[in-house]
Design an enzyme around this catalytic site. Structure first.
Site, PDB file in Angstrom:
ATOM      1  CG  ASP A  68      -2.075   0.849   1.018  1.00  0.00           C
ATOM      2  OD1 ASP A  68      -2.911   0.600   0.830  1.00  0.00           O
ATOM      3  OD2 ASP A  68      -1.491   2.088   1.625  1.00  0.00           O
ATOM      4  CB  THR A 101      -1.533   6.691  -2.386  1.00  0.00           C
ATOM      5  OG1 THR A 101      -1.040   5.445  -2.420  1.00  0.00           O
ATOM      6  CG2 THR A 101      -2.049   7.695  -1.724  1.00  0.00           C
ATOM      7  CB  THR A 102       0.622   3.832  -5.672  1.00  0.00           C
ATOM      8  OG1 THR A 102       1.139   2.744  -4.495  1.00  0.00           O
ATOM      9  CG2 THR A 102       2.352   2.563  -6.451  1.00  0.00           C
ATOM     10  CG  ASP A 397      -6.371   1.025  -0.370  1.00  0.00           C
ATOM     11  OD1 ASP A 397      -6.723   2.233   0.183  1.00  0.00           O
ATOM     12  OD2 ASP A 397      -6.307   0.492  -1.238  1.00  0.00           O
TER      13      ASP A 397
HETATM   14  P1  ADP Z   1      -2.521   2.072  -5.942  1.00  0.00           P
HETATM   15  O1  ADP Z   1      -2.419   2.639  -4.914  1.00  0.00           O
HETATM   16  O2  ADP Z   1      -2.460   3.269  -6.989  1.00  0.00           O
HETATM   17  O3  ADP Z   1      -4.009   2.371  -6.255  1.00  0.00           O
HETATM   18  P2  ADP Z   1      -2.711  -0.505  -6.904  1.00  0.00           P
HETATM   19  O4  ADP Z   1      -1.707  -1.456  -6.501  1.00  0.00           O
HETATM   20  O5  ADP Z   1      -3.765  -0.446  -6.140  1.00  0.00           O
HETATM   21  O6  ADP Z   1      -2.419   1.441  -6.588  1.00  0.00           O
HETATM   22  O7  ADP Z   1      -2.561  -0.243  -8.120  1.00  0.00           O
HETATM   23  C1  ADP Z   1      -3.573   0.492  -9.517  1.00  0.00           C
HETATM   24  C2  ADP Z   1      -3.436  -0.373 -10.398  1.00  0.00           C
HETATM   25  O8  ADP Z   1      -4.020  -1.689 -10.717  1.00  0.00           O
HETATM   26  C3  ADP Z   1      -4.417   0.510 -11.757  1.00  0.00           C
HETATM   27  O9  ADP Z   1      -4.435   1.056 -12.630  1.00  0.00           O
HETATM   28  C4  ADP Z   1      -5.426  -0.470 -11.824  1.00  0.00           C
HETATM   29  O10 ADP Z   1      -6.455  -0.491 -12.835  1.00  0.00           O
HETATM   30  C5  ADP Z   1      -5.123  -1.320 -11.683  1.00  0.00           C
HETATM   31  N1  ADP Z   1      -5.691  -3.271 -11.329  1.00  0.00           N
HETATM   32  C6  ADP Z   1      -5.892  -3.431 -10.385  1.00  0.00           C
HETATM   33  N2  ADP Z   1      -6.348  -4.930 -10.768  1.00  0.00           N
HETATM   34  C7  ADP Z   1      -6.066  -4.955 -11.365  1.00  0.00           C
HETATM   35  C8  ADP Z   1      -6.553  -6.666 -12.675  1.00  0.00           C
HETATM   36  N3  ADP Z   1      -7.141  -7.602 -11.870  1.00  0.00           N
HETATM   37  N4  ADP Z   1      -6.251  -6.058 -13.209  1.00  0.00           N
HETATM   38  C9  ADP Z   1      -5.439  -5.217 -14.154  1.00  0.00           C
HETATM   39  N5  ADP Z   1      -4.900  -3.927 -13.668  1.00  0.00           N
HETATM   40  C10 ADP Z   1      -5.425  -4.285 -12.287  1.00  0.00           C
HETATM   41 MG    MG Z   2      -5.448   0.583  -4.980  1.00  0.00          MG
END
Ligand code: ADP
Ligand code: MG
Length: 549
Positions: A68, A101-102, A397
């Site tokens: 996270d 956030t990431t 989240d």
């Molecule tokens: P953040 O902190 O930015 O939310 P995450 O590690 O939660 O970072 O990753 C978010 C990214 O992962 C987004 O671009 C989202 O569209 C992508 N994502 C989430 N689930 C999937 C999935 N099942 N397949 C492809 N991309 C995904």
């Molecule tokens: Mg996320």
């Protein structure tokens, strides 16, 4: 040695205090960009469902394992000012929309990387900043244009949104269960204000307890008070409770000045004590007369009052936190009363059940089965402390994204789909703007593509191949929702695959990334005062700051 800087002719023009360090121009920019990019690089490998985890060990030796973004940046102690600005982006993103956030940090870092290349080619940072600002605005417009409305009663879609936000959290098979709870909780606290829907997740209390499994996590239609029933003679359970919420002490006020009362006659002594007793008895009578059978008191309750309450079979708890009192009021519909004299039946809150229960090692009071509560609680359970913590991050989240779509009701295709679309629109737009700004806007477009590229890379696929395929697919009419399937490396329609995110998360990520990149780019002079020594030897100044010329 005092710090002085000189003009070309060697004349001293500015004298700074001893120990001050300074770096200017390209050097300052390069240092700042480098520091900020380090933060981006740290977070990059955690992006998406197949991102890796970080193990963080704090100064006390406590370990956190997570991917996270906000949690990671919370734990690491960043010193460089430009790197700190990156941490700020994550905080802003977290406060505003609770997810992405990431994404925002990785994007900001990539914007800086591209900027550095252009600066090396002789483009002035001012041009870059204005180009980036235009690009960010266009990007937000594009997200707006691409966003599709969602019906907040479409539970299936809400579920997919919650699941997407949790996809990178280590909560395994409990994902769906947690997502269902998140939806119910947010919908329960949702309010209609004029033509606006407000879903404030501060009205959702998260209580963590180790023991049992994630699947035993439950939604409480009310709130959980981390206190015990104050007196052993009181009942531990009340059904259809009538609850008094008191903000005044149930005690006889002691005089501030030490008064002395001389009592010679034992009868006088008795009368004096009797008077105190009867005052306290009167308090309980007042509560009883109002019809309450449960008392939550923000202040203390005297032993004698406890005794009388117990005799009346009233359940009571004392020293309740102010924030919990407010939640109690929202959950039970009661009013917090500050003067016992004012207490009447209409001030009482209601709950189907008030009960003290032992959860793990601790006793807690559950105020539940409230009718249409405006505040609810989620009791998070998991075997290990580390897992409850991760469950909390996953839950936060999901609650955030559900509240985002309930308030905003627009969604976009995840898995890199929206980013590729944004990049495409930006490239078109860049040619219209022309000039040097065109280069900045094109750089912005490239930078946005870091999201799909990183998603692919973290899943073990070749990012270049995938981005080429994505660009080509998005040129076609039916390709605009195509994103990456991180498990096969193929493209898929993200909406159909259920990879869905709130539009506001993406908009905010772009805005905060662009703003902070611009802020860092505009700095061309870093003047740092000498630091007071901290401990033996003192801390070394942040890297690249000893810019003595
Ligand atoms: P953040 O902190 O930015 O939310 P995450 O590690 O939660 O970072 O990753 C978010 C990214 O992962 C987004 O671009 C989202 O569209 C992508 N994502 C989430 N689930 C999937 C999935 N099942 N397949 C492809 N991309 C995904
Ligand atoms: Mg996320």
């Amino acid at each position: 040695m005092a710090y002085l800087t000189t003009t070309g002719s060697g004349q001293p023009v500015l004298i700074l205090k001893e120990g001050t360090s300074r770096s200017r121009g390209k050097e300052a920019q390069r240092n700042n960009i480098m520091a900020a990019r380090v933060i981006g690089e740290v977070l990059k490998t955690t992006l998406g469902p197949r991102g890796m985890d970080k193990m963080l060990i704090d100064s006390l030796g406590d370990i956190t394992i997570t991917n996270d973004g906000a949690a990671i940046l919370n734990e690491i102690d960043v010193e460089h000012p430009a790197a700190k600005m990156m941490v700020e982006i994550a905080k802003t993103q977290d406060d505003m929309v609770g997810d992405g956030t990431t994404t925002s940090v990785v994007l900001a870092s990539e914007l800086l990387k591209k900027a550095e290349e252009l600066i090396d080619q002789g483009i002035h940072p001012t041009i870059l900043v204005s180009g980036y600002r235009k690009a960010a605005q266009k990007a937000v417009e594009t997200i707006n244009k691409m966003a599709v409305p969602v019906d907040i009663n479409d539970r299936k879609t809400l579920l997919k949104i919650a699941l997407t936000s949790m996809s990178s959290k280590a909560v395994g098979g409990a994902r769906e269960h947690l997502a269902e709870i998140a939806i119910d909780a947010v919908k329960q606290v949702m309010e209609q204000r004029g033509d606006k829907r407000i879903a404030d997740i501060d009205n959702i209390q998260l209580v963590k307890k180790t023991g049992k499994s994630l699947l035993e996590t439950q939604l409480i239609q009310g709130i959980i008070i981390d206190k015990e029933v104050v007196h052993s003679g009181m009942p531990k359970k009340k059904e259809n409770a009538k609850i008094a919420l008191l903000d005044c002490a149930l005690e006889i006020e002691k005089t501030e000045i030490s008064a002395e009362i001389r009592i010679r006659d034992p009868a006088q002594m008795k009368a004096f004590l009797d008077q105190e007793t009867s005052m306290m008895k009167a308090m309980v009578d007042k509560i009883k007369a109002a019809g309450a059978d449960v008392v939550f008191c923000q202040k203390g309750i005297d032993d004698m009052v406890q005794h009388f309450l117990a005799k009346e079979s009233i359940l009571a708890a004392r020293r309740i936190k102010e924030s919990d009192m407010e939640k109690l009021a929202r959950a039970t519909g009661g009013r917090i009363v500050s003067d016992l004299e004012d207490l009447s039946a209409k001030d009482l809150g209601q709950a189907g059940l008030v009960e003290e229960r032992k959860i793990g090692e601790d006793k807690m009071i559950f105020v539940e089965k409230c009718k249409d509560p405006h505040s609810v609680a989620i009791l998070l359970r998991a075997g290990l402390e580390r897992m409850v913590d991760e469950a909390e991050r996953a839950m936060t989240d999901s609650l955030s994204v559900i509240s985002d779509v309930i308030e905003n009701s627009r969604i976009v295709a995840g898995g890199g789909a929206i980013e590729v679309e944004v990049a495409k629109e930006l490239r078109n737009y860049a040619t219209k703007v022309g000039g040097r700004e065109q280069l900045a806007i094109e750089a912005f477009a490239e930078a946005v593509e870091v999201i799909p590229k990183t998603l692919a890379e973290n899943a073990g696929f070749e990012p270049i191949d995938i981005i080429v395929e994505l660009r080509a697919t998005h040129e076609k009419e039916d390709g605009k929702y195509k994103g990456i399937n991180v498990f096969t490396g193929k493209l898929q329609d993200s909406f159909e695959a259920g990879v869905i995110e709130p539009a506001v998360v993406k908009e905010q990520a772009i805005k905060s990334a662009a703003e902070s990149a611009a802020m860092i780019l505009r700095i061309d002079d870093v003047i740092a005062a000498s630091k007071p020594k901290e401990g033996p030897g003192g801390k070394t100044p942040p890297g690249g700051f000893e810019g003595e010329e």
